[in-house]
Design an enzyme around this catalytic site. Sequence first.
Site, mmCIF file in Angstrom:
data_model
loop_
_atom_site.group_PDB
_atom_site.id
_atom_site.type_symbol
_atom_site.label_atom_id
_atom_site.label_comp_id
_atom_site.label_asym_id
_atom_site.label_seq_id
_atom_site.Cartn_x
_atom_site.Cartn_y
_atom_site.Cartn_z
ATOM 1 C CG ASP A 101 -0.343 -0.067 2.512
ATOM 2 O OD1 ASP A 101 0.890 -0.204 2.576
ATOM 3 O OD2 ASP A 101 -1.069 0.036 3.525
ATOM 4 C CB SER A 102 4.589 1.730 -0.054
ATOM 5 O OG SER A 102 4.845 0.566 -0.800
ATOM 6 C CG ASP A 134 0.329 -4.138 1.934
ATOM 7 O OD1 ASP A 134 0.473 -5.113 2.698
ATOM 8 O OD2 ASP A 134 1.153 -3.206 1.860
ATOM 9 C CE LYS A 145 3.138 -6.046 3.744
ATOM 10 N NZ LYS A 145 2.674 -4.876 4.539
ATOM 11 C CD GLU A 174 0.338 -1.443 8.047
ATOM 12 O OE1 GLU A 174 -0.033 -0.651 8.939
ATOM 13 O OE2 GLU A 174 0.866 -1.064 6.986
ATOM 14 C CD GLU A 211 7.712 -0.276 7.693
ATOM 15 O OE1 GLU A 211 6.707 -0.928 7.360
ATOM 16 O OE2 GLU A 211 7.978 0.849 7.232
HETATM 17 O O1 KIV Z 1 3.588 -1.133 1.650
HETATM 18 C C1 KIV Z 1 4.759 -1.516 1.680
HETATM 19 O O2 KIV Z 1 5.569 -1.225 0.788
HETATM 20 C C2 KIV Z 1 5.200 -2.318 2.815
HETATM 21 C C3 KIV Z 1 6.664 -2.574 2.955
HETATM 22 C C4 KIV Z 1 7.342 -1.375 3.461
HETATM 23 C C5 KIV Z 1 6.944 -3.761 3.780
HETATM 24 O O3 KIV Z 1 4.404 -2.730 3.610
#
Ligand code: KIV
Length: 271
Positions: free
Chosen positions: A51-52, A90, A120, A122, A189
């Site tokens: 989600d980055s 994510d 994934k 959090e 992280e």
């Molecule tokens: O969203 C992302 O890029 C991440 C990584 C920093 C692990 O969760």
Amino acid sequence: MSVHAERRKVTTHRLSEMKLRGEKISMLTAYDFSMAKIVDQAGVDVILVGDSASNVMAGHETTLPITLDNMIYHGSSVVRAVETALVVVDLPFGSYQGNSKEALSSAVRIMKETHADAVKLEGGKEVIDSVHRILSAGIPVMGHLGLMPQSIHKFGTYVVRAKEKDEAEKLISDAKLLEEAGCFAIVLEKIPSKLAGQVAAELSIPIIGIGAGNKVDGQVLVVHDMLGINQEFSPRFLRRYHNLYSEMKGAIENYVHDVKSMDFPNEREMY
Ligand code: KIV
């Protein structure tokens, strides 16, 4: 025969075998078809459609604004390019917290509409019901603890997490909960290397670090950061393998110059 000629599709099972034999896991982000093709062909084990993308692709300050539809768009673009890597997408902010039925329906949409291999999310104890429900549908889940960018407004800063005893103990117990629930791996992280090493040693599932030192089972970076496309982000944990910002800008400046000076296109570049 080249190293890549014998590459097989990476599965969650293969990642646990890698941990068992001490082979480190490489993971990078990708958000679009062209970049995913390069990352996959370069031999990366796991591609994270993070989600980055909210920061890197859309220019938002945080990861909070990205939607499930946006993630599905990025995820399906990546999956179309990938032959070998395991693709993890994510679950975005607001699509799984607090309501495990909604979490399952978000995860199902990702799996159906992107054809990714896993999702994934959090958090630990707070989201464990969602983790259980998603796993009960046969969808592999990767956890994410330590610095959790979706909770930035709770913490107010991106500093190193779990330096204090209480937070470190919660992180260890959350990691164990995620393992017991059936997660196939966890991203840690920006936490102290010693703590990350302890988690990797105590858990049997792979622990992938970002800013979590070298005692874990693998590493992940944001591809735009490690290639030097994004120059505004320079945390201590980031190793830059290239300065693509300058290289790309230079090439584009040359193009602008050639157009203006009527050097481009020349006789050989016309029909
Ligand atoms: O969203 C992302 O890029 C991440 C990584 C920093 C692990 O969760």
